[in-house]
Write a protein that holds these residues in place. Structure first.
Motif, PDB file in Angstrom:
ATOM      1  N   TYR A 120       0.839  -1.191   0.000  1.00 50.78           N
ATOM      2  CA  TYR A 120       0.000   0.000   0.000  1.00 50.78           C
ATOM      3  C   TYR A 120       0.882   1.254   0.000  1.00 50.78           C
ATOM      4  O   TYR A 120       1.936   1.276   0.646  1.00 50.78           O
ATOM      5  CB  TYR A 120      -0.906   0.037   1.230  1.00 50.78           C
ATOM      6  N   ALA A 121       0.434   2.269  -0.707  1.00 52.79           N
ATOM      7  CA  ALA A 121       1.194   3.518  -0.749  1.00 52.79           C
ATOM      8  C   ALA A 121       1.388   4.091   0.657  1.00 52.79           C
ATOM      9  O   ALA A 121       2.426   4.686   0.953  1.00 52.79           O
ATOM     10  CB  ALA A 121       0.490   4.538  -1.644  1.00 52.79           C
ATOM     11  N   SER A 122       0.414   3.887   1.523  1.00 50.10           N
ATOM     12  CA  SER A 122       0.520   4.399   2.895  1.00 50.10           C
ATOM     13  C   SER A 122       1.608   3.683   3.697  1.00 50.10           C
ATOM     14  O   SER A 122       1.957   4.125   4.794  1.00 50.10           O
ATOM     15  CB  SER A 122      -0.828   4.267   3.611  1.00 50.10           C
ATOM     16  N   GLU A 123       2.135   2.563   3.162  1.00 47.22           N
ATOM     17  CA  GLU A 123       3.215   1.837   3.823  1.00 47.22           C
ATOM     18  C   GLU A 123       4.589   2.293   3.362  1.00 47.22           C
ATOM     19  O   GLU A 123       5.606   1.794   3.857  1.00 47.22           O
ATOM     20  CB  GLU A 123       3.074   0.339   3.560  1.00 47.22           C
ATOM     21  N   ALA A 124       4.637   3.225   2.427  1.00 48.11           N
ATOM     22  CA  ALA A 124       5.920   3.686   1.887  1.00 48.11           C
ATOM     23  C   ALA A 124       6.809   4.230   3.003  1.00 48.11           C
ATOM     24  O   ALA A 124       6.411   5.109   3.770  1.00 48.11           O
ATOM     25  CB  ALA A 124       5.694   4.763   0.823  1.00 48.11           C
ATOM     26  N   LEU A 125       8.011   3.681   3.106  1.00 51.35           N
ATOM     27  CA  LEU A 125       9.015   4.083   4.094  1.00 51.35           C
ATOM     28  C   LEU A 125       8.508   4.015   5.537  1.00 51.35           C
ATOM     29  O   LEU A 125       8.894   4.817   6.382  1.00 51.35           O
ATOM     30  CB  LEU A 125       9.546   5.490   3.781  1.00 51.35           C
ATOM     31  N   THR A 126       7.617   3.049   5.802  1.00 52.43           N
ATOM     32  CA  THR A 126       7.202   2.785   7.176  1.00 52.43           C
ATOM     33  C   THR A 126       7.926   1.533   7.673  1.00 52.43           C
ATOM     34  O   THR A 126       8.639   0.860   6.920  1.00 52.43           O
ATOM     35  CB  THR A 126       5.681   2.586   7.281  1.00 52.43           C
ATOM     36  N   PRO A 183       3.001  18.936  12.389  1.00 53.74           N
ATOM     37  CA  PRO A 183       4.459  19.015  12.205  1.00 53.74           C
ATOM     38  C   PRO A 183       4.863  20.314  11.524  1.00 53.74           C
ATOM     39  O   PRO A 183       4.088  20.894  10.757  1.00 53.74           O
ATOM     40  CB  PRO A 183       4.746  17.809  11.314  1.00 53.74           C
ATOM     41  N   LYS A 184       6.085  20.757  11.804  1.00 51.04           N
ATOM     42  CA  LYS A 184       6.597  21.951  11.137  1.00 51.04           C
ATOM     43  C   LYS A 184       6.993  21.650   9.693  1.00 51.04           C
ATOM     44  O   LYS A 184       6.933  22.523   8.829  1.00 51.04           O
ATOM     45  CB  LYS A 184       7.797  22.502  11.915  1.00 51.04           C
ATOM     46  N   VAL A 185       7.420  20.408   9.469  1.00 51.39           N
ATOM     47  CA  VAL A 185       7.737  19.937   8.110  1.00 51.39           C
ATOM     48  C   VAL A 185       7.082  18.576   7.935  1.00 51.39           C
ATOM     49  O   VAL A 185       6.825  17.869   8.919  1.00 51.39           O
ATOM     50  CB  VAL A 185       9.264  19.837   7.878  1.00 51.39           C
ATOM     51  N   PRO A 186       6.798  18.152   6.706  1.00 52.38           N
ATOM     52  CA  PRO A 186       6.134  16.868   6.491  1.00 52.38           C
ATOM     53  C   PRO A 186       6.986  15.685   6.956  1.00 52.38           C
ATOM     54  O   PRO A 186       8.217  15.720   6.901  1.00 52.38           O
ATOM     55  CB  PRO A 186       5.934  16.823   4.973  1.00 52.38           C
ATOM     56  N   TYR A 187       6.312  14.650   7.408  1.00 48.34           N
ATOM     57  CA  TYR A 187       6.996  13.418   7.769  1.00 48.34           C
ATOM     58  C   TYR A 187       7.485  12.721   6.499  1.00 48.34           C
ATOM     59  O   TYR A 187       6.840  12.787   5.454  1.00 48.34           O
ATOM     60  CB  TYR A 187       6.057  12.487   8.526  1.00 48.34           C
ATOM     61  N   ASP A 188       8.631  12.028   6.623  1.00 50.28           N
ATOM     62  CA  ASP A 188       9.227  11.376   5.458  1.00 50.28           C
ATOM     63  C   ASP A 188       8.274  10.375   4.813  1.00 50.28           C
ATOM     64  O   ASP A 188       8.181  10.290   3.582  1.00 50.28           O
ATOM     65  CB  ASP A 188      10.524  10.662   5.849  1.00 50.28           C
ATOM     66  N   TYR A 189       7.588   9.582   5.628  1.00 48.54           N
ATOM     67  CA  TYR A 189       6.709   8.559   5.059  1.00 48.54           C
ATOM     68  C   TYR A 189       5.463   9.157   4.407  1.00 48.54           C
ATOM     69  O   TYR A 189       4.901   8.564   3.486  1.00 48.54           O
ATOM     70  CB  TYR A 189       6.349   7.493   6.102  1.00 48.54           C
ATOM     71  N   HIS A 190       5.055  10.333   4.854  1.00 48.34           N
ATOM     72  CA  HIS A 190       3.960  11.019   4.169  1.00 48.34           C
ATOM     73  C   HIS A 190       4.427  11.551   2.814  1.00 48.34           C
ATOM     74  O   HIS A 190       3.687  11.506   1.823  1.00 48.34           O
ATOM     75  CB  HIS A 190       3.433  12.163   5.024  1.00 48.34           C
ATOM     76  N   LEU A 191       5.661  12.057   2.784  1.00 48.74           N
ATOM     77  CA  LEU A 191       6.238  12.500   1.507  1.00 48.74           C
ATOM     78  C   LEU A 191       6.335  11.332   0.534  1.00 48.74           C
ATOM     79  O   LEU A 191       6.031  11.473  -0.657  1.00 48.74           O
ATOM     80  CB  LEU A 191       7.630  13.104   1.740  1.00 48.74           C
ATOM     81  N   ALA A 192       6.757  10.180   1.042  1.00 49.02           N
ATOM     82  CA  ALA A 192       6.901   9.002   0.181  1.00 49.02           C
ATOM     83  C   ALA A 192       5.548   8.539  -0.348  1.00 49.02           C
ATOM     84  O   ALA A 192       5.437   8.127  -1.510  1.00 49.02           O
ATOM     85  CB  ALA A 192       7.588   7.879   0.953  1.00 49.02           C
ATOM     86  N   GLN A 193       4.530   8.591   0.500  1.00 47.57           N
ATOM     87  CA  GLN A 193       3.191   8.202   0.069  1.00 47.57           C
ATOM     88  C   GLN A 193       2.685   9.133  -1.036  1.00 47.57           C
ATOM     89  O   GLN A 193       2.217   8.678  -2.089  1.00 47.57           O
ATOM     90  CB  GLN A 193       2.223   8.231   1.243  1.00 47.57           C
ATOM     91  N   GLU A 206      13.935   5.035  -3.709  1.00 47.17           N
ATOM     92  CA  GLU A 206      14.133   4.591  -2.331  1.00 47.17           C
ATOM     93  C   GLU A 206      12.916   3.807  -1.840  1.00 47.17           C
ATOM     94  O   GLU A 206      13.047   2.789  -1.144  1.00 47.17           O
ATOM     95  CB  GLU A 206      14.378   5.800  -1.428  1.00 47.17           C
ATOM     96  N   THR A 207      11.728   4.258  -2.216  1.00 48.26           N
ATOM     97  CA  THR A 207      10.496   3.566  -1.846  1.00 48.26           C
ATOM     98  C   THR A 207      10.442   2.175  -2.450  1.00 48.26           C
ATOM     99  O   THR A 207      10.067   1.200  -1.790  1.00 48.26           O
ATOM    100  CB  THR A 207       9.277   4.387  -2.292  1.00 48.26           C
ATOM    101  N   LEU A 208      10.839   2.052  -3.716  1.00 51.91           N
ATOM    102  CA  LEU A 208      10.869   0.744  -4.357  1.00 51.91           C
ATOM    103  C   LEU A 208      11.845  -0.195  -3.651  1.00 51.91           C
ATOM    104  O   LEU A 208      11.545  -1.385  -3.439  1.00 51.91           O
ATOM    105  CB  LEU A 208      11.257   0.876  -5.834  1.00 51.91           C
ATOM    106  N   ARG A 209      13.008   0.320  -3.299  1.00 44.71           N
ATOM    107  CA  ARG A 209      13.993  -0.513  -2.602  1.00 44.71           C
ATOM    108  C   ARG A 209      13.453  -0.979  -1.252  1.00 44.71           C
ATOM    109  O   ARG A 209      13.697  -2.116  -0.829  1.00 44.71           O
ATOM    110  CB  ARG A 209      15.303   0.259  -2.436  1.00 44.71           C
ATOM    111  N   HIS A 210      12.741  -0.090  -0.584  1.00 43.32           N
ATOM    112  CA  HIS A 210      12.161  -0.431   0.717  1.00 43.32           C
ATOM    113  C   HIS A 210      11.155  -1.574   0.578  1.00 43.32           C
ATOM    114  O   HIS A 210      11.223  -2.575   1.313  1.00 43.32           O
ATOM    115  CB  HIS A 210      11.485   0.807   1.303  1.00 43.32           C
ATOM    116  N   PHE A 211      10.243  -1.452  -0.369  1.00 39.79           N
ATOM    117  CA  PHE A 211       9.258  -2.508  -0.587  1.00 39.79           C
ATOM    118  C   PHE A 211       9.924  -3.803  -1.046  1.00 39.79           C
ATOM    119  O   PHE A 211       9.515  -4.897  -0.659  1.00 39.79           O
ATOM    120  CB  PHE A 211       8.216  -2.060  -1.610  1.00 39.79           C
ATOM    121  N   TYR A 212      10.947  -3.679  -1.871  1.00 44.07           N
ATOM    122  CA  TYR A 212      11.642  -4.858  -2.387  1.00 44.07           C
ATOM    123  C   TYR A 212      12.307  -5.631  -1.244  1.00 44.07           C
ATOM    124  O   TYR A 212      12.279  -6.871  -1.220  1.00 44.07           O
ATOM    125  CB  TYR A 212      12.685  -4.434  -3.413  1.00 44.07           C
ATOM    126  N   SER A 213      12.884  -4.914  -0.285  1.00 47.33           N
ATOM    127  CA  SER A 213      13.529  -5.587   0.845  1.00 47.33           C
ATOM    128  C   SER A 213      12.491  -6.321   1.698  1.00 47.33           C
ATOM    129  O   SER A 213      12.758  -7.412   2.211  1.00 47.33           O
ATOM    130  CB  SER A 213      14.308  -4.575   1.688  1.00 47.33           C
TER     131      SER A 213
END
Length: 221
Positions: free
Chosen positions: A25-31, A113-123, A181-188
């Motif tokens: 799921y896209a919401s799982e990107a970099l989680t 947050p003052k800046v977006p969370y990384d996993y929200h950016l990835a999603q 980076e997101t693809l590598r994360h899911f691939y692992s």
């Protein structure tokens, strides 16, 4: 070590059949990879009671703000997407909160947050890749039992930039490096799933909100 390709093989495909591909799921990107692994293995989620309250508040917030985006600005709500790669052996599913020419992702939070969370950016970046859009928006809005009290105070005169108390809007450009980076994360995670060995968890503050905490911390049950 097998390394995934750099994303050129990932394409849009809305077919209902996944041809045996692993479904992320896209919401799982970099989680947390361990959380994704447990979901893939079919373990039942057990949401903490405090999270259930936030989830209900989030649903209400999405409904109220979504109707404004739809009726006033002509956005399509809950747009489903699939990015598929047979070469990588998985596909990414997502549901964009609001979409027209660009995606908008709404995040209800108890504190902004003052800046977006990384996993929200990835999603959001997955949505940008699917839409072939140059930019999109992340909207952070404070959770409330009556979201109209928050949304009613917002200034939408410069839409899609929205301003007001308890609200933050970020314009986010597409990032090809982040997508790789997101693809590598899911691939692992896929490789761990195929081996049947849970990957290491992140052991962070987010653990107390995780529906699979009971598997990592059985003593806390």
């Amino acid at each position: 070590m097998n390394r995934p390709p750099e994303g050129r093989e990932v394409g849009n495909n809305g077919s209902a059949e996944n041809d045996g591909l692993i479904e992320f799921y896209a919401s799982e990107a970099l989680t947390c990879p361990r959380r994704i692994y447990f979901r893939l293995k079919g373990y039942p989620p057990r949401w903490p009671e405090n999270v259930k309250v936030r989830l209900n508040q989030g649903v209400k917030t999405h409904e109220v703000l979504g109707q404004i985006l739809s009726k006033r600005f002509g956005f399509e709500l809950e747009r489903h997407l699939v990015l598929r790669s047979r070469k990588l052996g998985f596909e990414i599913h997502g549901r964009i909160d609001a979409f027209r020419e660009f995606p908008i992702e709404i995040k209800g939070k108890t504190s902004l947050p003052k800046v977006p969370y990384d996993y929200h950016l990835a999603q959001l970046n997955v949505y940008l890749r699917w839409a072939e859009a140059e930019y999109g928006y992340l909207y952070y809005i404070k959770l409330h039992d009556e979201p109209t009290k928050i949304i009613g105070k917002l200034d939408m005169s410069n839409f899609p930039v929205i301003k007001g108390p308890n609200f933050r809007a970020f314009e986010i450009p597409y990032d090809s490096k982040l997508f790789k980076e997101t693809l590598r994360h899911f691939y692992s995670v896929k490789k761990a799933y195929e081996k049947g060995k849970p990957p290491e968890g992140w052991r962070s503050y987010a653990c107390k909100f995780c529906p699979y905490r009971y598997l990592c911390y059985p003593g806390d049950e």
